[in-house]
Design an enzyme around this catalytic site. Structure first.
Site, PDB file in Angstrom:
ATOM      1  N   TRP A 102       0.780  -1.197   0.144  1.00  0.00           N
ATOM      2  CA  TRP A 102      -0.003  -0.064   0.138  1.00  0.00           C
ATOM      3  C   TRP A 102       0.582   1.332   0.143  1.00  0.00           C
ATOM      4  O   TRP A 102       0.654   2.299  -0.693  1.00  0.00           O
ATOM      5  CB  TRP A 102      -1.065  -0.030   1.086  1.00  0.00           C
ATOM      6  CG  TRP A 102      -2.091  -1.036   0.979  1.00  0.00           C
ATOM      7  CD1 TRP A 102      -2.334  -2.154   1.589  1.00  0.00           C
ATOM      8  CD2 TRP A 102      -2.970  -1.043  -0.070  1.00  0.00           C
ATOM      9  NE1 TRP A 102      -3.435  -2.873   1.036  1.00  0.00           N
ATOM     10  CE2 TRP A 102      -3.921  -2.038  -0.124  1.00  0.00           C
ATOM     11  CE3 TRP A 102      -3.274  -0.180  -1.261  1.00  0.00           C
ATOM     12  CZ2 TRP A 102      -4.972  -2.359  -0.979  1.00  0.00           C
ATOM     13  CZ3 TRP A 102      -4.333  -0.495  -2.202  1.00  0.00           C
ATOM     14  CH2 TRP A 102      -5.178  -1.530  -1.997  1.00  0.00           C
ATOM     15  N   ASP A 168      -2.258   6.240   6.496  1.00  0.00           N
ATOM     16  CA  ASP A 168      -3.118   5.465   5.844  1.00  0.00           C
ATOM     17  C   ASP A 168      -3.593   4.446   6.806  1.00  0.00           C
ATOM     18  O   ASP A 168      -2.778   3.467   6.922  1.00  0.00           O
ATOM     19  CB  ASP A 168      -2.568   4.815   4.607  1.00  0.00           C
ATOM     20  CG  ASP A 168      -3.676   3.832   3.858  1.00  0.00           C
ATOM     21  OD1 ASP A 168      -4.696   3.835   4.403  1.00  0.00           O
ATOM     22  OD2 ASP A 168      -3.135   3.243   2.799  1.00  0.00           O
ATOM     23  N   LYS A 192     -12.663  -2.138   6.244  1.00  0.00           N
ATOM     24  CA  LYS A 192     -11.549  -2.959   7.241  1.00  0.00           C
ATOM     25  C   LYS A 192     -12.152  -3.090   8.771  1.00  0.00           C
ATOM     26  O   LYS A 192     -12.609  -4.193   9.198  1.00  0.00           O
ATOM     27  CB  LYS A 192     -10.196  -2.637   7.105  1.00  0.00           C
ATOM     28  CG  LYS A 192      -9.657  -3.538   5.828  1.00  0.00           C
ATOM     29  CD  LYS A 192      -9.269  -2.471   4.859  1.00  0.00           C
ATOM     30  CE  LYS A 192      -8.689  -3.018   3.473  1.00  0.00           C
ATOM     31  NZ  LYS A 192      -8.083  -2.223   2.813  1.00  0.00           N
TER      32      LYS A 192
HETATM   33  C1  LIG Z   1      -7.454  -1.781   1.776  1.00  0.00           C
HETATM   34  C2  LIG Z   1      -6.298  -0.643   1.895  1.00  0.00           C
HETATM   35  C3  LIG Z   1      -6.376   0.419   0.794  1.00  0.00           C
HETATM   36  C4  LIG Z   1      -7.200   0.564  -0.437  1.00  0.00           C
HETATM   37  O1  LIG Z   1      -8.540   1.011   0.167  1.00  0.00           O
HETATM   38  P1  LIG Z   1      -9.731   1.230  -0.951  1.00  0.00           P
HETATM   39  O2  LIG Z   1     -10.483   1.711   0.128  1.00  0.00           O
HETATM   40  O3  LIG Z   1      -9.973   0.113  -1.618  1.00  0.00           O
HETATM   41  O4  LIG Z   1      -9.211   2.196  -1.702  1.00  0.00           O
HETATM   42  C5  LIG Z   1      -5.459   1.135   0.968  1.00  0.00           C
HETATM   43  N1  LIG Z   1      -4.340   1.444   2.139  1.00  0.00           N
HETATM   44  C6  LIG Z   1      -4.438   0.258   3.142  1.00  0.00           C
HETATM   45  C7  LIG Z   1      -3.299   0.129   4.136  1.00  0.00           C
HETATM   46  C8  LIG Z   1      -5.297  -0.807   2.813  1.00  0.00           C
HETATM   47  O5  LIG Z   1      -5.590  -1.788   3.794  1.00  0.00           O
END
Ligand SMILES: *Cc1c(COP(=O)(O)O)cnc(C)c1O
Length: 356
Positions: A102, A168, A192
């Site tokens: 990511w 993030d 998540k």
């Molecule tokens: C799942 C995830 C993403 C992507 O998220 P989307 O909502 O599908 O764009 C980005 N960063 C991390 C750390 C993730 O776990």
């Protein structure tokens, strides 16, 4: 009806009590005579739902008044572009820490807008504070506290001085208390640990808002969204409502400190078993192991298919690792109970006895 233990990395399992409440309120929310999905986002019913969700999130995370909470769309991935557009604020470059898949995606997108200084790059571990090659001129420092695919989590919050720290937190938000004042911005896709896919939460320090690049699309501009209470256009109302139910559920559990204790116990138990076994192993440095995503491989990958099939027969699903890394991954977010983790370990023990 029989529900499985779902170890999906995202969209992930939601608390059963939350789903039950949503079911009970599906056709008629609090005598309004309609479903939340059918409400005007500007009506008094939805306004009360939206405000309660924000207030509960502020309460759970102790978010200070000088931070805006934005309820956005486009996933965490849209923020990979929105962050440089909004937060470069006239500067030429930003620092990015690369700890996995990511981080890499965030870096690739940022490179379209600015000079990216990779402040550290690690694999299967996190850099120490001293390993961070930070640039005092950077507009911000971006990092991924929990790499969902590799199962690598920072055991500390980096110190970045006066340079705003951007996180993030898609796969770790609400898993433990964090000191929000250490961050310029925290963001997370909801699917998540917050609620259903389609909602993205951003917590942004007010003084960083208002200096977006001229060509920033209106919908990507934090100013627009902050001024409009995240309702410049139609927000993802049902996701916002479900997120609110999850926030209430977390408060009912005793808040993030109580939730963190459970999460730490769940993860410790699973890693302890993996480390003690000869069939399974986890490649991540001990101090950087994720509480939320636990990848593991079998000593003999020929057994992968039967492991997954037999797990499924035992009501343990979505354990296949990400296609980029293979093996297995058990995502054990807030909604995964201790019983669920124990059921997984019991199955792994039994499988090892028969195949080890
Ligand atoms: C799942 C995830 C993403 C992507 O998220 P989307 O909502 O599908 O764009 C980005 N960063 C991390 C750390 C993730 O776990």
């Amino acid at each position: 009806m029989s529900r499985v233990y779902n170890f999906s990395a995202g969209p992930a399992a939601l608390p059963e009590e939350v789903l039950q409440q949503a079911r009970d309120e599906m056709l008629d929310w609090e005598d309004s005579g309609m479903s939340v999905m059918e409400m005007s986002h500007r009506g008094k019913e939805f306004t009360s739902i939206a405000e309660a969700a924000e207030a509960d999130l502020r309460d759970l995370m102790a978010i200070p008044d000088n931070y805006k909470v934005l309820f956005l769309q486009g996933g965490a991935s849209s923020q990979f572009a929105a962050i440089p557009m909004n937060l470069l604020r006239g500067k030429k470059g930003a620092d990015y820490v690369n700890t996995g898949s990511w981080s890499k995606k965030a870096i690739a997108e940022a490179k379209r807008y600015c000079d990216v200084n990779v402040a550290a790059e690690t694999s299967m571990c996190t850099p120490s504070q001293g390993d961070l090659n930070l640039n005092a001129d950077a507009a911000y420092v971006h990092y991924t506290p929990n790499e969902t695919i590799q199962g690598v989590e920072f055991p500390y919050v980096p110190e970045t001085g006066d340079v705003p720290l951007i996180a993030d937190m898609s796969s770790t938000i609400l898993s433990r208390p964090v000191d929000v004042t250490k961050f310029g911005m925290i963001y997370a896709g909801a699917q998540k640990n917050i609620g259903p896919a389609g909602l993205t939460v951003a917590i942004v320090r007010e003084d960083l808002i208002g200096d977006a690049m001229t060509d920033t699309p209106t919908m990507f501009n934090y100013s627009t969204m902050a001024d409009a209470g995240s309702m410049y256009n139609t927000p993802p109302t049902y996701g916002w409502y479900l997120a609110g139910l999850v926030f209430k559920w977390l408060k009912g559990k005793g808040g993030l400190q109580a939730v963190a204790e459970v999460n730490e116990r769940k993860a410790a138990k699973l890693y302890e078993y993996i480390d003690s076994s000869t069939l399974y192993s986890n490649p991540v440095a001990a101090d950087s192991r994720s509480w939320m995503n636990v990848p593991f491989v079998l000593a003999n990958s020929d057994l992968d298919a039967s492991f997954l099939n037999e797990a499924k027969d035992n009501g343990l699903v979505t354990l296949k690792g990400h296609r980029s890394v293979g093996g297995m991954r058990a995502s054990i977010y807030n909604a995964m109970s201790e019983q669920g983790v124990q059921a997984l370990i019991d199955f792994m023990v039994d499988f090892e006895k028969r195949n080890g």
